[in-house]
Design an enzyme around this catalytic site. Structure first.
Site: not given
Length: 680
Positions: A471-472, A475, A478
């Site tokens: 999940h992190e 980020h 991104h």
């Protein structure tokens, strides 16, 4: 000895890839840099407003000048979460009002606002799409921050923002101190029945580090979660649960109960003075959801679809508990993780602890990095010559497929008293492209609170921790893939309910057998995870999925309840909370417990009137990942499209336009319902 110079006051850090020289920073450098940065910021603003030329995009909107304040703020406030101490906390209390006053002064600068407005209202401008986005964002930002208000109202707004900033800071500091204040110290081994060896080793290490005999358990997740799942001693589970569920409710200086109404009411009053009925109306205006009606519509759809299934899931857990303990057994909140784990064992023969040996942290990193390499062609190289902010942290150079630099990635995996709980991605530098610096690449950081290595074993993760890392890492991708011109539009500076799409889509790979087989090897035998075990993971993918969804919906409803208030919040925080999410509570709610006082997401973390965005983004990512499932989970063409249309574009276009360009259609909740097994 060479004379010390404040690293923040240099034009460049003079370090490899201009990374932060953490080891050269002295505590006193922070305050000096904050004060000097604000002075330079004022100087740059004065240059803009005193320019006698006609206001243009180039001389008014494009950011120019000094980055001192931005650089010291990024480092200081990131470390305030990742590695704080009493001196840092005290300095934060000192600087918070000064920084708020400085920001207010910039926003209240009438001459600056008139120049921005002149550029925005000019009928003959010729701007490209990205320039127009920056202009609109700048204009709307000033308007939404009070540029159109009267001088008296601007003054009131500034005072409220200053008060809010201090309340948020106190809330955050109280939470960390309260979490660190609790320890469950056990000296009788009989009290440890049920706990696996890996957790006993970790608890023994905690005790040793605290100079105590026996075993020590804390409220940090790697300690708390396994204790609640495995400990046979029901009374000790109750003690742990109550310590966690009543954090920041006790009389004393760490009590957040008085801060909740202050934060909620200040946000509503700020929204009111800006012309909005509620804080939610203000916050949602510039998000994909647009308004409260769309948020409540999504939450209602999810509740209707998942709640009946969630009730059946809870009853199945309760039935198992009654079968084991007797017909008069009453399920309490401190029992649910324990018996739901037993149900998972019974139905799927799957125990998280049996998976740990296959998720050694080093191998997991290789697997996650390898996934990015396979999808996007990028590579990761550990850099020992780049300074890090804590001995636990590592620095990685990330290179693109053609060998060019994408950015720097810091990783920091383990809990410590100086670190906030949870997991997050942040940046020490974002991406931009200008004539002076060229394509300035970002420096991202992923921070976790994972199980630590013990004296006899390396760090072995749970499947849930693998999921959190993905999940992190999403980020971080991104941030790293950003290819825009203006920093204000780069990286994760997108609509709040769009920002979780790149992170949550990565979670889908966690349960894909084809991905697990690339890195899940036993840390001792080096044998790959047996296919039969991978199949059991796959079969258990829907275990309590509806219960988890309903819990998230409940949290979102609680958030919305606070921030759709049209009058001051008064009365009991506990009672308000229990009423706000009552429809989604499937276990007994105890009078003395309270989630709000530790719900930093909506009180200090930017998710006020925005917690729904996790479910909003889940609809997006389930729909988006269905394209990967259709084309192959490692399909590079699909990954390239996702990178080009989503990850690299920042806020240069509207979020829905970017999504439709990737997916070819607007998102539908159908993909989420099918993935979760709610709908065939």
């Amino acid at each position: 000895m060479a004379e010390h110079t404040n690293p923040f006051l240099r034009k460049h850090y003079d370090t490899p890839l201009d990374t932060v020289p953490f080891q050269e920073i002295r505590f006193e450098d922070y305050e000096e840099a904050f004060l000097e940065g604000m002075r330079r910021d004022d100087e740059d603003t004065e240059k803009i407003v005193s320019n006698e030329e006609e206001p243009t995009f180039e001389n008014t909107i494009i950011p120019k000048g000094d980055h001192t304040l931005e650089r010291v703020s990024d480092v200081f406030f990131n470390l305030l979460s990742a590695d704080t101490n009493d001196d840092m906390d005290a300095l934060a209390q000192k600087m918070e009002p000064l920084l708020t006053q400085h920001a207010n002064k910039q926003l209240e600068n009438e001459r600056l606002w008139l120049r921005i407005k002149a550029v925005h209202d000019h009928p003959n401008r010729t701007l490209d799409q990205e320039e127009q986005q920056l202009l609109d964002l700048t204009y709307e930002g000033f308007a939404r921050e009070g540029a159109l208000l009267s001088p008296d109202d601007k003054k009131k707004l500034g005072e409220m923002r200053e008060e809010l900033g201090m309340a948020e800071l106190s809330f955050q500091q109280n939470e960390l101190k309260e979490m660190n204040s609790f320890q469950l110290h056990i000296t009788d081994k009989a009290d440890l029945s049920g706990l696996p060896d890996s957790r006993l080793e970790a608890a023994a290490l905690e005790a040793k580090e605290a100079d105590k005999e026996g075993w020590l358990f804390t409220l940090h997740q790697p300690s708390y979660g396994p204790f609640m799942t495995y400990a046979d001693n029901r009374e000790l589970r109750r003690r742990m649960f109550m310590a966690n569920a009543t954090m920041c409710t006790h009389e004393g200086e760490r009590n957040n109960l008085p801060l909740v109404p202050k934060i909620v009411n200040l946000r509503r009053r700020i929204a009111n003075i800006l012309g909005y009925k509620t804080y939610a109306d203000f916050a949602l205006e510039k998000r994909m959801a647009e308004d409260t009606a769309h948020v409540y519509s999504l939450l209602r759809q999810l509740k209707e679809a998942y709640l009946p299934v969630a009730k059946m899931e809870v009853e199945e857990v309760c039935s198992l508990a009654r079968r084991l303990e007797g017909d008069d057994f009453e399920m309490m909140p401190w029992d649910f993780a324990y018996y739901s784990h037993k149900l998972k064992l019974e139905k799927y023969d799957l125990d998280e602890e049996t998976l740990r040996p296959y998720f050694e942290l080093g191998r997991v990193k290789q697997g996650v990095f390898g996934l990015a390499t396979r999808l996007y062609g990028i590579t990761f190289h550990k850099r020992g010559d780049i300074q890090v902010f804590h001995p636990d942290a590592e620095a990685w150079e990330v290179d693109d497929k053609d060998g060019s630099l994408l950015g720097i990635l810091y990783t920091d995996f383990h809990p410590r008293p100086s670190k906030q709980s949870g997991a997050w991605m942040t940046t020490y530098k974002e991406q931009w492209n200008d004539e002076e610096d060229g394509n300035s690449r970002p420096h991202a950081s992923v921070t976790m609170n994972f199980s630590k290595p013990t004296e006899g074993k390396p760090a072995l993760l749970t499947l849930g921790e693998v999921n959190t890392l993905l999940h992190e890492f999403g980020h971080a991708l991104h941030a790293l893939f950003s290819q825009v011109r203006f920093e204000a539009l780069s990286c994760t500076n997108v609509a709040w309910d769009f920002v979780e799409l790149p992170s949550q889509i990565m979670e889908n790979w966690t349960l894909e057998p084809e991905f697990l087989s690339t890195f899940a090897y036993h840390y001792e035998t080096k044998e790959p995870m047996p296919q039969e075990l991978i199949q059991r993971i796959d079969r258990a993918r829907h275990h309590l999925v509806a219960y988890s969804c309903v819990r998230q919906v409940g949290l979102a409803l609680l958030d919305m309840a606070y921030y759709t208030l049209e009058t001051d919040f008064e009365g009991s925080v506990r009672e308000f909370e229990k009423q706000a999410w009552a429809d989604c509570q499937l276990l007994p709610q105890l009078e003395e417990t309270c989630m709000t006082v530790q719900f930093s997401h909506i009180m200090t973390g930017g998710y006020a009137a925005g917690y729904y965005s996790y479910k909003w983004a889940e609809v997006l990512e389930a729909d988006a990942f269905s394209l990967f499932k259709q084309n192959g989970i490692f399909d590079q063409k699909t990954a390239r499209s996702f990178r080009d249309n989503i990850l690299s574009r920042g806020r240069t276009e509207e979020a829905m336009d970017l999504y439709k360009r990737f997916r070819g259609q607007e998102p539908s909740i159908e993909a989420l319902l099918k993935r979760d097994g709610i709908k065939e």
